[in-house]
Motif scaffolding. Structure first.
Motif, PDB file in Angstrom:
ATOM      1  N   MET A  80      24.957  80.098   9.282  1.00 42.38           N
ATOM      2  CA  MET A  80      25.576  81.177   8.444  1.00 42.38           C
ATOM      3  C   MET A  80      26.545  81.769   8.957  1.00 42.38           C
ATOM      4  SD  MET A  80      22.200  81.798   5.967  1.00 42.38           S
ATOM      5  CE  MET A  80      23.187  82.921   4.856  1.00 42.38           C
ATOM      6  N   ASP A  81      26.144  82.236  10.240  1.00 38.81           N
ATOM      7  CA  ASP A  81      27.255  83.106  11.048  1.00 38.81           C
ATOM      8  C   ASP A  81      28.476  82.277  11.438  1.00 38.81           C
ATOM      9  OD1 ASP A  81      25.309  85.130  10.953  1.00 38.81           O
ATOM     10  OD2 ASP A  81      24.803  84.866  12.895  1.00 38.81           O
ATOM     11  N   THR A  82      28.283  81.017  11.686  1.00 40.95           N
ATOM     12  CA  THR A  82      29.455  80.405  11.796  1.00 40.95           C
ATOM     13  C   THR A  82      30.325  79.977  10.752  1.00 40.95           C
ATOM     14  OG1 THR A  82      28.025  79.054  13.445  1.00 40.95           O
ATOM     15  CG2 THR A  82      30.029  77.886  12.862  1.00 40.95           C
ATOM     16  N   GLU A  83      29.729  79.738   9.463  1.00 38.02           N
ATOM     17  CA  GLU A  83      30.305  79.355   8.292  1.00 38.02           C
ATOM     18  C   GLU A  83      30.907  80.780   8.102  1.00 38.02           C
ATOM     19  OE1 GLU A  83      27.198  78.700   5.543  1.00 38.02           O
ATOM     20  OE2 GLU A  83      26.834  76.825   6.409  1.00 38.02           O
ATOM     21  N   LYS A  84      30.501  82.124   8.289  1.00 42.11           N
ATOM     22  CA  LYS A  84      31.199  83.172   7.721  1.00 42.11           C
ATOM     23  C   LYS A  84      32.444  83.476   8.728  1.00 42.11           C
ATOM     24  CE  LYS A  84      30.246  88.142   7.766  1.00 42.11           C
ATOM     25  NZ  LYS A  84      29.154  89.176   8.020  1.00 42.11           N
ATOM     26  N   GLU A  85      32.462  83.133  10.036  1.00 48.75           N
ATOM     27  CA  GLU A  85      33.354  83.268  10.964  1.00 48.75           C
ATOM     28  C   GLU A  85      34.604  82.240  10.430  1.00 48.75           C
ATOM     29  OE1 GLU A  85      32.756  82.970  15.110  1.00 48.75           O
ATOM     30  OE2 GLU A  85      31.022  84.425  14.811  1.00 48.75           O
ATOM     31  N   ALA A  90      39.790  81.225   7.545  1.00 51.88           N
ATOM     32  CA  ALA A  90      40.684  80.723   6.329  1.00 51.88           C
ATOM     33  C   ALA A  90      41.172  81.617   5.352  1.00 51.88           C
ATOM     34  CB  ALA A  90      39.487  79.649   5.643  1.00 51.88           C
ATOM     35  N   LYS A  91      40.341  82.716   5.483  1.00 57.71           N
ATOM     36  CA  LYS A  91      41.044  83.868   4.580  1.00 57.71           C
ATOM     37  C   LYS A  91      42.242  84.528   5.153  1.00 57.71           C
ATOM     38  CE  LYS A  91      39.820  88.131   1.946  1.00 57.71           C
ATOM     39  NZ  LYS A  91      40.937  88.834   2.555  1.00 57.71           N
ATOM     40  N   ARG A  92      42.213  84.764   6.609  1.00 62.31           N
ATOM     41  CA  ARG A  92      43.308  85.484   7.217  1.00 62.31           C
ATOM     42  C   ARG A  92      44.455  84.395   7.028  1.00 62.31           C
ATOM     43  NH1 ARG A  92      39.300  86.533  10.937  1.00 62.31           N
ATOM     44  NH2 ARG A  92      39.884  84.935  12.330  1.00 62.31           N
ATOM     45  N   MET A  93      44.219  83.179   7.474  1.00 63.15           N
ATOM     46  CA  MET A  93      45.133  82.189   7.220  1.00 63.15           C
ATOM     47  C   MET A  93      45.884  82.158   5.796  1.00 63.15           C
ATOM     48  SD  MET A  93      45.259  78.138   8.201  1.00 63.15           S
ATOM     49  CE  MET A  93      44.816  78.377  10.050  1.00 63.15           C
ATOM     50  N   GLY A  94      45.061  82.070   4.712  1.00 71.12           N
ATOM     51  CA  GLY A  94      45.454  82.220   3.427  1.00 71.12           C
ATOM     52  C   GLY A  94      46.113  83.530   3.041  1.00 71.12           C
TER      53      GLY A  94
END
Length: 258
Positions: A80-85, A90-94
């Protein structure tokens, strides 16, 4: 009731939980009695035995879950921590992509404005920018230039038709200038009502001129004292009456345009 079996062998769960559940009606049958003063002592012992049994089963179950799922819970947290990172990346890139798209749209918007202004149509860019060419990623600059040129030619033809029809109906050059200004403001609007208003105003002014200047008749508007040609027969009085009529005409025209 048989003893609870709960263990793992070769990666498989070994348990008799289903068999215990089937034995339960037989087990509970002997406890299904009415508690009285005579058997209350035995009832307390039976209750204690039932609580002890459920406590033992619960303890075994909890211990099994800890032994079996402790590694999974740890791995689950790490996943879950990995998914969060990954989501954060992805959000930063978006966000950066969106920022770039907005900047490109703004640059294309400014380029489109300059390209349209360079055609010298006299029509505001905002009046023709409803299609938002700068947001159409498939539109090249050459395609936009051709589109603008075609639109400009179309607007020019539209005005030629409006001008010809208005002249045919006897519109004065002054009112044609007013009509042209309205057309340049929004060339896609329906100007029929505005044309009729200009012609009607023009006719009123002409009739006013004929009555007051050529025939020499007096006109009195009861609720508009300034429009009373009976008083102030001098040049100033006539000028004031004509000026008030022109102002009323202007106000009506301004209300129509807004």
């Amino acid at each position: 009731m048989d003893e609870l079996i709960l263990k793992n062998e070769a990666g498989r769960l070994i348990t008799n939980a289903h068999a215990l559940k089937e034995q339960l009606p037989v087990l509970l049958k002997k406890y299904n009695y009415v508690v009285t003063d005579e058997n209350v002592a035995d009832a307390k012992k039976d209750r204690a035995n039932l609580n002890k049994l459920v406590k033992e089963m619960s303890s075994r179950r909890i211990q099994y879950e800890k032994d079996t799922f402790s590694d999974w819970e740890k791995a689950k947290k790490e996943l879950m921590d990995t998914e969060k990172e990954i989501k954060a990346a992805a959000k930063r890139m978006g966000d950066e992509i969106n920022s770039l798209d907005i900047r490109r749209q703004r640059e294309m918007h400014d380029w489109c404005r300059n390209a349209w202004d360079a055609l010298n149509t006299g029509i505001r860019f905002e009046a023709v920018a409803v299609s938002k060419w700068w947001e159409a990623k498939t539109y090249t600059k050459d395609k936009v230039r051709k589109l603008m040129a075609d639109i400009a030619i179309g607007f020019a033809k539209d005005w030629e038709l409006i001008e010809l029809r208005s002249k045919t109906m006897g519109m004065t050059d002054h009112n044609l200038e007013i009509l042209h200004g309205a057309f340049l403001k929004d060339p896609e609007q329906d100007l029929n009502g505005f044309v009729q208003m200009l012609l009607k105003t023009q006719e009123i002014l002409e009739q006013w001129r004929i009555l007051t200047k050529e025939i020499g008749a007096d006109i009195c508007v009861i609720d508009m004292p300034l429009l009373d040609t009976r008083s102030g027969k001098d040049l100033l009085g006539s000028f004031i009456a004509d000026l008030v009529l022109q102002i009323l005409s202007f106000v009506a025209q301004n209300e129509r345009e807004n």
